[in-house]
Design a protein around this motif. Structure first.
Motif, PDB file in Angstrom:
ATOM      1  N   ARG A 138     126.413 -14.465 -50.321  1.00 40.92           N
ATOM      2  CA  ARG A 138     127.015 -13.153 -50.541  1.00 40.92           C
ATOM      3  C   ARG A 138     128.248 -12.968 -49.664  1.00 40.92           C
ATOM      4  N   ILE A 139     128.175 -13.451 -48.434  1.00 44.83           N
ATOM      5  CA  ILE A 139     129.339 -13.361 -47.552  1.00 44.83           C
ATOM      6  C   ILE A 139     130.521 -14.101 -48.173  1.00 44.83           C
ATOM      7  N   ILE A 140     130.252 -15.277 -48.729  1.00 50.14           N
ATOM      8  CA  ILE A 140     131.321 -16.052 -49.358  1.00 50.14           C
ATOM      9  C   ILE A 140     131.865 -15.325 -50.587  1.00 50.14           C
ATOM     10  N   ASP A 141     130.977 -14.775 -51.408  1.00 49.79           N
ATOM     11  CA  ASP A 141     131.422 -14.052 -52.604  1.00 49.79           C
ATOM     12  C   ASP A 141     132.359 -12.903 -52.249  1.00 49.79           C
ATOM     13  N   PHE A 179     136.557 -17.013 -44.426  1.00 47.73           N
ATOM     14  CA  PHE A 179     135.453 -17.931 -44.668  1.00 47.73           C
ATOM     15  C   PHE A 179     134.703 -18.142 -43.360  1.00 47.73           C
ATOM     16  N   PRO A 180     133.385 -18.362 -43.421  1.00 44.93           N
ATOM     17  CA  PRO A 180     132.660 -18.679 -42.178  1.00 44.93           C
ATOM     18  C   PRO A 180     133.234 -19.939 -41.539  1.00 44.93           C
ATOM     19  N   PRO A 181     133.377 -19.966 -40.229  1.00 42.00           N
ATOM     20  CA  PRO A 181     133.972 -21.140 -39.580  1.00 42.00           C
ATOM     21  C   PRO A 181     133.108 -22.385 -39.680  1.00 42.00           C
ATOM     22  N   VAL A 182     131.794 -22.185 -39.846  1.00 43.42           N
ATOM     23  CA  VAL A 182     130.852 -23.300 -39.976  1.00 43.42           C
ATOM     24  C   VAL A 182     129.911 -22.987 -41.128  1.00 43.42           C
ATOM     25  N   PRO A 226     126.641 -24.935 -43.496  1.00 45.41           N
ATOM     26  CA  PRO A 226     125.846 -26.136 -43.783  1.00 45.41           C
ATOM     27  C   PRO A 226     126.104 -26.616 -45.199  1.00 45.41           C
ATOM     28  N   GLY A 227     125.296 -27.553 -45.673  1.00 47.58           N
ATOM     29  CA  GLY A 227     125.504 -28.138 -46.987  1.00 47.58           C
ATOM     30  C   GLY A 227     124.974 -27.320 -48.136  1.00 47.58           C
ATOM     31  N   THR A 228     124.495 -26.111 -47.877  1.00 47.44           N
ATOM     32  CA  THR A 228     124.072 -25.184 -48.922  1.00 47.44           C
ATOM     33  C   THR A 228     124.473 -23.779 -48.517  1.00 47.44           C
ATOM     34  N   LYS A 229     124.803 -22.957 -49.499  1.00 49.27           N
ATOM     35  CA  LYS A 229     125.119 -21.555 -49.214  1.00 49.27           C
ATOM     36  C   LYS A 229     123.888 -20.671 -49.345  1.00 49.27           C
ATOM     37  N   TYR A 230     122.754 -21.259 -49.729  1.00 55.02           N
ATOM     38  CA  TYR A 230     121.527 -20.486 -49.908  1.00 55.02           C
ATOM     39  C   TYR A 230     120.704 -20.476 -48.624  1.00 55.02           C
ATOM     40  N   VAL A 231     121.308 -19.944 -47.580  1.00 54.86           N
ATOM     41  CA  VAL A 231     120.658 -19.761 -46.287  1.00 54.86           C
ATOM     42  C   VAL A 231     120.977 -18.352 -45.805  1.00 54.86           C
ATOM     43  N   THR A 232     120.165 -17.853 -44.889  1.00 52.34           N
ATOM     44  CA  THR A 232     120.420 -16.540 -44.300  1.00 52.34           C
ATOM     45  C   THR A 232     121.091 -16.702 -42.944  1.00 52.34           C
ATOM     46  N   LEU A 233     121.707 -15.628 -42.478  1.00 54.76           N
ATOM     47  CA  LEU A 233     122.342 -15.680 -41.162  1.00 54.76           C
ATOM     48  C   LEU A 233     121.318 -15.954 -40.066  1.00 54.76           C
ATOM     49  N   GLY A 234     120.141 -15.339 -40.177  1.00 59.21           N
ATOM     50  CA  GLY A 234     119.111 -15.600 -39.177  1.00 59.21           C
ATOM     51  C   GLY A 234     118.711 -17.061 -39.141  1.00 59.21           C
ATOM     52  N   GLY A 235     118.580 -17.673 -40.315  1.00 63.53           N
ATOM     53  CA  GLY A 235     118.255 -19.093 -40.374  1.00 63.53           C
ATOM     54  C   GLY A 235     119.370 -19.963 -39.828  1.00 63.53           C
TER      55      GLY A 235
END
Length: 478
Positions: A121-124, A132-135, A137-146
């Motif tokens: 959602r942040i990317i959308d 864009f987030p500076p870092v 991972p290899g999937t966008k289906y993660v939460t900020l807490g994770g």
């Protein structure tokens, strides 16, 4: 975005209650209900192994729902047992209802959001606006807490470090029930232990981090192919001098001459003069149905896929402007792709090995994989930069290997052998992917563990916060 603790009704910050329930795999109740605790249900990480019974308690109010739970869980993208309860049937907090973006400062780039806010959602919201987030991972289906709990890294680690390098502050509920803020300046030891601490230091309620301005929402990619790992490794390190994003794919399953063939994907944000005028459109997705048996995905199928992938990489050599999701999240277009492994599941063995003495150790590691006949269905290799401030943060200077393998009767034997190699080489494994490491191996490869245990003793002396991973590796009581 204005400062607002709960921006109710804002479509940027919230989705429907029914959509949240479907994400949890449950039938949505009335839209008037905003909290619920499920009966015991089987859950797993992304690898589908192991499986544990848990009660998922979800609410828009993380402060309330974390009062009596032993762990928080986001989208369940850790691969092993990091987000599973220590004891069957225990209650976990699902953060997916607390998914709001709370405030954004365009002058500093600091975004504050609830822990359950998903990266997609942040990317959308921000990618069309050239943030864009500076870092990632290899999937966008993660939460900020994770992302904080695993201190995620990505193709940009050699330049940007881990996600924790860009976190400004965290709001947390401690095991005592106290709600505190921590940052590099305030409660710094708690902050450092939480980055990469796998949720064992407290429930993360809110995350504030710095977004990054980008020149355009498109990626300029360059692809280069090699016939051996020996040729790849120095080229990967050299690419990091000129490119902010680098990653390599390798065939570690095929027989010679196919074994070891590989490709480097290098990238940077395209300049406006290089990029299309319009922002990238939404990519189409396909969902894998839950019908595949254990025997479906066979080594011969993966060998043919690897041949086709290498051929395609050869055709793509050179520079091209590509969709950022194609570059950063190639597997996200296939939703629930882990289902192709069947109910047996799979594990990802991810380790980082130093390069202090050249690449001989790395070539020996690949030879060890071959001698073990490890069924590596997918191999991703990344260049790692400086170690982050998180006490148990995974990356260190060197090269990392992420190896997907189906779970079988030989998996424990293979992981044991690889861990012994990694310990001797001075490397370590990534807890967010691990499901099979033994506690004695983890302690042997992790000299930072006493500092982490001291932080837990300070903030949670009774070990109220725990997980299946902490029972397996840290000796917590179930």
């Amino acid at each position: 975005m204005p400062e607002n603790r709960r921006p109710s009704g804002n479509p940027i910050c919230r989705r429907s209650v029914a959509a949240r329930w479907r994400t949890l795999g449950m039938t949505p109740p009335s839209d008037r209900e905003f909290s619920y605790c499920s009966p015991p249900m089987p859950i797993s990480g992304w690898g589908r192994f192991p499986v544990q019974q848990a009660r998922l308690c979800a609410s828009e109010d993380l402060r309330a729902v974390t009062t009596h739970t032993v762990l928080s869980r986001g989208l369940g993208r850790s691969y092993g047992d990091a987000s599973l309860p220590a004891r069957s049937g225990e209650a976990l907090t699902s953060t997916l209802f607390a998914d709001c973006m709370l405030a954004f400062d365009p002058d500093t780039g600091v975004l504050r959001a609830e822990a359950g806010c998903p990266l997609w959602r942040i990317i959308d919201v921000f990618l069309p606006r050239c943030w864009f987030p500076p870092v990632t991972p290899g999937t966008k289906y993660v939460t900020l807490g994770g992302m904080v709990a695993a201190d995620v890294h990505g193709k940009m680690h050699h330049c940007e470090g881990t996600f924790g390098n860009h976190v400004v502050s965290l709001l947390m509920r401690l095991a005592s029930g106290e709600i505190v803020e921590c940052s590099p300046e305030r409660n710094p030891e708690l902050f450092d232990a939480t980055l990469g601490g796998m949720g064992l230091t407290g429930h993360i309620l809110e995350v504030a981090f710095r977004m990054k301005r980008i020149p355009s929402p498109w990626i300029l990619e360059e692809v280069e192919t090699f016939d051996s790992i020996a040729a790849l490794l120095p080229a990967l390190r050299a690419a990091g001098q000129d490119w902010p994003f680098t990653v390599a794919w390798a065939d570690l399953l095929g027989a010679p001459p196919h074994f070891g063939r590989c490709a480097i994907m290098k990238g940077r944000w395209a300049e406006p003069s290089e990029a299309p005028a319009a922002p990238p459109s939404k990519k189409r997705t396909f969902t894998v149905p839950p019908v595949f048996p254990d025997w479906f995905l066979q080594p011969w199928m993966v060998r043919w896929f690897n041949r086709l992938y290498f051929y395609r990489a050869q055709q793509r050599r050179g520079r091209h402007v590509v969709h950022p999701e194609t570059f950063f999240y190639p597997l996200d277009s296939i939703l629930e792709w882990h289902r192709v492994y069947g109910p047996r599941g799979f594990t990802q063995y991810q380790c980082v090995l130093p390069t202090d003495h050249g690449y001989e150790t790395h070539l020996a590691f690949v030879d060890r994989l071959r001698s073990l006949q490890a069924p590596v269905f997918l191999a991703v290799i990344k260049d790692c930069g400086a170690e982050g401030r998180g006490i148990l943060s995974f990356p260190r200077p060197g090269i990392s290997y992420a190896l997907d393998m189906p779970v079988s009767a030989r998996t424990q034997e293979i992981v044991d052998a690889l861990n012994e190699f990694v310990i001797a080489a001075g490397g370590r494994v990534y807890l967010a992917k691990d499901a099979f490491t033994r506690p004695e191996h983890f302690r042997a490869m992790e000299p930072r563990l006493p500092r982490f245990e001291a932080a837990r003793q300070q903030w949670d002396p009774h070990r109220r916060l725990r997980s299946a991973l902490s029972v397996r590796l840290l000796g917590d009581q179930p």
